[in-house]
Design an enzyme around this catalytic site. Sequence first.
Site: not given
Length: 248
Positions: A9, A11, A94, A96, A164, A170, A210
Amino acid sequence: MRKVIIAGNWKMNLTPSQGVALVNELKPLVANADCDVVVCVPATDIYAVGEAIKGSNIKIGAENVHFAESGAYTGEISADMLLELGVEYVIIGHSERRQYFGETDETVNKRTLTALKKGLIPIVCVGETLEERESGITEKVLKRQIEIGLEGVEDLTKLVVAYEPVWAIGTGKTATAEQANETIGFIRKTLAEKFCPVCASQVRIQYGGSMKPGNAKELMAQEEIDGGLIGGAALKANDFAGIVNYNK
Ligand code: 13P
């Protein structure tokens, strides 16, 4: 047997030319992979990256799709637009997007149903925040995300689920392999109850957060984990290839 799927991904990283350079470097490194290899890229990169991966074993995905067929939705991208560029996968929900762009379980559901209807393979993301994990409601949150997000799905095996944990994205903090396996096991059990045990045993569930070459082997050795959704490490050919080739 569930076929492993390793997806990057990107992003909001890499311009079209940078994306092409990355996949050109990646192609020989993953050519002998025995799993599905996917790069989910920004919409602006789809055309150029799609051309660059032609003839290789790398598949292309998008990072979102709108639920309407077409119309007055300034800035949005439809399934048909993606399909015409050869897109096969699409990340939906996702964390985010949930955190910064008002995505809800209901919009995840609408996008998922549209993607499936159009023949795109949704990678539906679920996961708890640190606060939710610490207050002991991880399972409740995941159950809600699945119950609402996947409502009305007719063939569960046509999609991929990505677990996730938000606190692992991250941050350099990975869920331990046992933690990830246990939580993905819970997701599979929830899917078995909502859909059917056979289709739940066939659906692929990725871990994301991660993941890198150094921890991929241990994560992938877990029975419930069928792949990875990779952020930061997908931006470097060697790192992404190291994860794809975790078993070599
Ligand atoms: P990182 O691999 O950078 O933690 O990101 C994971 C992710 O969000 C993939 O969708």
